[in-house]
Design a protein around this motif. Structure first.
Motif, PDB file in Angstrom:
ATOM      1  N   THR A 136       0.964  -1.279   0.004  1.00 30.48           N
ATOM      2  CA  THR A 136       0.184  -0.209   0.175  1.00 30.48           C
ATOM      3  C   THR A 136       0.934   1.048   0.037  1.00 30.48           C
ATOM      4  O   THR A 136       2.135   1.230   0.082  1.00 30.48           O
ATOM      5  CB  THR A 136      -0.889   0.043   1.332  1.00 30.48           C
ATOM      6  OG1 THR A 136       0.010   0.059   2.427  1.00 30.48           O
ATOM      7  CG2 THR A 136      -1.895  -1.283   1.360  1.00 30.48           C
ATOM      8  N   GLU A 137      -0.012   2.372  -0.158  1.00 30.70           N
ATOM      9  CA  GLU A 137       0.844   3.542  -0.051  1.00 30.70           C
ATOM     10  C   GLU A 137       1.820   3.805   1.172  1.00 30.70           C
ATOM     11  O   GLU A 137       2.840   4.603   1.207  1.00 30.70           O
ATOM     12  CB  GLU A 137       0.048   4.752  -0.261  1.00 30.70           C
ATOM     13  CG  GLU A 137       0.452   6.273  -0.604  1.00 30.70           C
ATOM     14  CD  GLU A 137      -0.412   7.110  -0.929  1.00 30.70           C
ATOM     15  OE1 GLU A 137      -0.103   8.464  -0.555  1.00 30.70           O
ATOM     16  OE2 GLU A 137      -1.430   6.781  -1.431  1.00 30.70           O
ATOM     17  N   ASN A 138       1.276   3.400   2.195  1.00 32.53           N
ATOM     18  CA  ASN A 138       2.017   3.293   3.547  1.00 32.53           C
ATOM     19  C   ASN A 138       3.283   2.625   3.623  1.00 32.53           C
ATOM     20  O   ASN A 138       4.118   3.026   4.488  1.00 32.53           O
ATOM     21  CB  ASN A 138       1.066   2.788   4.726  1.00 32.53           C
ATOM     22  CG  ASN A 138      -0.101   3.669   5.029  1.00 32.53           C
ATOM     23  OD1 ASN A 138      -0.093   4.833   4.919  1.00 32.53           O
ATOM     24  ND2 ASN A 138      -1.202   2.926   5.617  1.00 32.53           N
ATOM     25  N   ASP A 139       3.440   1.818   2.538  1.00 31.33           N
ATOM     26  CA  ASP A 139       4.698   1.061   2.517  1.00 31.33           C
ATOM     27  C   ASP A 139       5.872   1.637   1.715  1.00 31.33           C
ATOM     28  O   ASP A 139       6.796   1.201   1.503  1.00 31.33           O
ATOM     29  CB  ASP A 139       4.452  -0.404   1.829  1.00 31.33           C
ATOM     30  CG  ASP A 139       3.623  -1.222   2.414  1.00 31.33           C
ATOM     31  OD1 ASP A 139       3.588  -1.131   3.625  1.00 31.33           O
ATOM     32  OD2 ASP A 139       2.616  -1.941   2.072  1.00 31.33           O
ATOM     33  N   TYR A 140       5.356   3.013   0.975  1.00 26.05           N
ATOM     34  CA  TYR A 140       6.235   3.564  -0.002  1.00 26.05           C
ATOM     35  C   TYR A 140       7.637   4.029   0.738  1.00 26.05           C
ATOM     36  O   TYR A 140       8.730   3.677  -0.082  1.00 26.05           O
ATOM     37  CB  TYR A 140       5.813   4.725  -0.708  1.00 26.05           C
ATOM     38  CG  TYR A 140       4.635   4.391  -1.811  1.00 26.05           C
ATOM     39  CD1 TYR A 140       4.122   3.129  -1.926  1.00 26.05           C
ATOM     40  CD2 TYR A 140       4.069   5.457  -2.346  1.00 26.05           C
ATOM     41  CE1 TYR A 140       3.091   2.797  -2.909  1.00 26.05           C
ATOM     42  CE2 TYR A 140       2.772   5.142  -3.095  1.00 26.05           C
ATOM     43  CZ  TYR A 140       2.621   3.912  -3.428  1.00 26.05           C
ATOM     44  OH  TYR A 140       1.454   3.504  -4.219  1.00 26.05           O
ATOM     45  N   PRO A 141       7.709   4.278   1.903  1.00 28.37           N
ATOM     46  CA  PRO A 141       9.036   4.514   2.514  1.00 28.37           C
ATOM     47  C   PRO A 141       9.912   3.500   2.416  1.00 28.37           C
ATOM     48  O   PRO A 141      11.026   3.568   2.603  1.00 28.37           O
ATOM     49  CB  PRO A 141       8.690   5.175   3.813  1.00 28.37           C
ATOM     50  CG  PRO A 141       7.266   5.776   3.656  1.00 28.37           C
ATOM     51  CD  PRO A 141       6.719   4.994   2.625  1.00 28.37           C
ATOM     52  N   SER A 142       9.287   2.387   2.852  1.00 24.54           N
ATOM     53  CA  SER A 142      10.202   1.074   2.855  1.00 24.54           C
ATOM     54  C   SER A 142      10.588   0.560   1.646  1.00 24.54           C
ATOM     55  O   SER A 142      11.723  -0.335   1.280  1.00 24.54           O
ATOM     56  CB  SER A 142       9.371  -0.174   3.462  1.00 24.54           C
ATOM     57  OG  SER A 142       9.201   0.227   4.831  1.00 24.54           O
ATOM     58  N   LEU A 143      10.022   1.047   0.464  1.00 26.11           N
ATOM     59  CA  LEU A 143      10.287   0.569  -0.861  1.00 26.11           C
ATOM     60  C   LEU A 143      11.176   1.377  -1.413  1.00 26.11           C
ATOM     61  O   LEU A 143      11.663   1.522  -2.743  1.00 26.11           O
ATOM     62  CB  LEU A 143       9.035   0.573  -1.671  1.00 26.11           C
ATOM     63  CG  LEU A 143       7.975  -0.224  -1.210  1.00 26.11           C
ATOM     64  CD1 LEU A 143       6.703  -0.305  -1.958  1.00 26.11           C
ATOM     65  CD2 LEU A 143       8.372  -1.883  -1.203  1.00 26.11           C
ATOM     66  N   VAL A 144      12.092   2.164  -0.916  1.00 23.82           N
ATOM     67  CA  VAL A 144      13.116   3.119  -1.483  1.00 23.82           C
ATOM     68  C   VAL A 144      14.566   2.481  -1.904  1.00 23.82           C
ATOM     69  O   VAL A 144      15.100   2.602  -2.946  1.00 23.82           O
ATOM     70  CB  VAL A 144      13.411   4.200  -0.636  1.00 23.82           C
ATOM     71  CG1 VAL A 144      14.621   5.317  -0.981  1.00 23.82           C
ATOM     72  CG2 VAL A 144      12.239   5.090  -0.304  1.00 23.82           C
ATOM     73  N   THR A 145      14.751   1.421  -1.145  1.00 24.57           N
ATOM     74  CA  THR A 145      15.988   0.731  -1.513  1.00 24.57           C
ATOM     75  C   THR A 145      15.724  -0.738  -1.670  1.00 24.57           C
ATOM     76  O   THR A 145      14.746  -1.502  -1.328  1.00 24.57           O
ATOM     77  CB  THR A 145      16.959   0.643  -0.244  1.00 24.57           C
ATOM     78  OG1 THR A 145      16.427   0.036   0.987  1.00 24.57           O
ATOM     79  CG2 THR A 145      17.306   2.228   0.157  1.00 24.57           C
ATOM     80  N   TRP A 146      16.525  -1.497  -2.198  1.00 25.26           N
ATOM     81  CA  TRP A 146      16.724  -2.880  -2.757  1.00 25.26           C
ATOM     82  C   TRP A 146      16.273  -3.552  -1.383  1.00 25.26           C
ATOM     83  O   TRP A 146      15.675  -4.667  -1.313  1.00 25.26           O
ATOM     84  CB  TRP A 146      17.846  -3.337  -3.332  1.00 25.26           C
ATOM     85  CG  TRP A 146      18.015  -4.569  -4.154  1.00 25.26           C
ATOM     86  CD1 TRP A 146      16.735  -5.392  -4.377  1.00 25.26           C
ATOM     87  CD2 TRP A 146      19.258  -5.169  -4.907  1.00 25.26           C
ATOM     88  NE1 TRP A 146      17.306  -6.318  -5.122  1.00 25.26           N
ATOM     89  CE2 TRP A 146      18.516  -6.369  -5.330  1.00 25.26           C
ATOM     90  CE3 TRP A 146      20.420  -4.776  -5.065  1.00 25.26           C
ATOM     91  CZ2 TRP A 146      19.449  -7.125  -6.286  1.00 25.26           C
ATOM     92  CZ3 TRP A 146      21.284  -5.497  -6.020  1.00 25.26           C
ATOM     93  CH2 TRP A 146      20.874  -6.529  -6.417  1.00 25.26           C
ATOM     94  N   ASN A 147      17.141  -3.435  -0.473  1.00 25.30           N
ATOM     95  CA  ASN A 147      17.140  -4.084   0.843  1.00 25.30           C
ATOM     96  C   ASN A 147      15.917  -3.686   1.592  1.00 25.30           C
ATOM     97  O   ASN A 147      15.295  -4.616   2.504  1.00 25.30           O
ATOM     98  CB  ASN A 147      18.488  -3.957   1.897  1.00 25.30           C
ATOM     99  CG  ASN A 147      19.302  -5.065   1.577  1.00 25.30           C
ATOM    100  OD1 ASN A 147      19.131  -5.902   0.897  1.00 25.30           O
ATOM    101  ND2 ASN A 147      20.664  -4.707   2.268  1.00 25.30           N
ATOM    102  N   GLY A 148      15.390  -2.305   1.657  1.00 23.66           N
ATOM    103  CA  GLY A 148      14.205  -2.061   2.227  1.00 23.66           C
ATOM    104  C   GLY A 148      13.046  -2.857   1.664  1.00 23.66           C
ATOM    105  O   GLY A 148      12.254  -3.519   2.296  1.00 23.66           O
ATOM    106  N   CYS A 149      12.897  -3.049   0.186  1.00 19.76           N
ATOM    107  CA  CYS A 149      12.008  -3.686  -0.419  1.00 19.76           C
ATOM    108  C   CYS A 149      12.036  -5.096   0.219  1.00 19.76           C
ATOM    109  O   CYS A 149      11.072  -5.623   0.582  1.00 19.76           O
ATOM    110  CB  CYS A 149      12.111  -3.602  -1.851  1.00 19.76           C
ATOM    111  SG  CYS A 149      11.913  -1.978  -2.577  1.00 19.76           S
ATOM    112  N   ALA A 150      13.122  -5.697   0.027  1.00 20.21           N
ATOM    113  CA  ALA A 150      13.343  -7.174   0.375  1.00 20.21           C
ATOM    114  C   ALA A 150      12.809  -7.394   1.992  1.00 20.21           C
ATOM    115  O   ALA A 150      12.190  -8.386   2.255  1.00 20.21           O
ATOM    116  CB  ALA A 150      14.717  -7.631   0.288  1.00 20.21           C
ATOM    117  N   ARG A 151      13.259  -6.556   2.980  1.00 23.59           N
ATOM    118  CA  ARG A 151      12.976  -6.696   4.134  1.00 23.59           C
ATOM    119  C   ARG A 151      11.351  -6.718   4.384  1.00 23.59           C
ATOM    120  O   ARG A 151      10.781  -7.422   5.092  1.00 23.59           O
ATOM    121  CB  ARG A 151      13.583  -5.662   4.994  1.00 23.59           C
ATOM    122  CG  ARG A 151      14.707  -5.927   5.328  1.00 23.59           C
ATOM    123  CD  ARG A 151      15.584  -4.743   6.583  1.00 23.59           C
ATOM    124  NE  ARG A 151      15.739  -3.634   5.960  1.00 23.59           N
ATOM    125  CZ  ARG A 151      16.582  -2.967   5.443  1.00 23.59           C
ATOM    126  NH1 ARG A 151      17.662  -3.556   5.008  1.00 23.59           N
ATOM    127  NH2 ARG A 151      16.531  -1.691   5.010  1.00 23.59           N
TER     128      ARG A 151
END
Length: 89
Positions: free
Chosen positions: A59-74
């Motif tokens: 969701t849009e709330n997840d966007y801050p976590s989707l900035v980096t490769w590792n952030g997305c993976a986590r």
């Protein structure tokens, strides 16, 4: 899903939006939008592709976590698979 699988989903999703995107030598904490010059529509396409490929609801709330490769993976590792037939891996 383990970390390597999650990172592969991220790579596949980016490459759907930015064909030919090269992850060789990319730092795990590099900003994906900056690195691959994704505008806001590209980023939205990336998020949709990542959700579809991984079978995780994003969701849009997840966007801050989707900035980096590792952030997305986590984030992907922490989510349960959505039981609607998405995510064949």
């Amino acid at each position: 899903m383990n970390h390597d699988q999650a990172r592969r989903y991220v790579q596949d999703a980016v490459q759907q939006v930015v064909p030919g995107a090269d992850f060789t030598g990319l730092a795990p904490e590099a900003n994906l939008r900056d690195t691959f010059e994704m505008d806001s529509l590209d980023f939205l396409g990336f998020v949709e592709a990542l959700a579809r490929l991984s079978g995780r609801e994003l969701t849009e709330n997840d966007y801050p976590s989707l900035v980096t490769w590792n952030g997305c993976a986590r984030l992907l590792e922490s989510r349960e698979h959505v039981a609607d037939g998405r995510g064949s891996r």
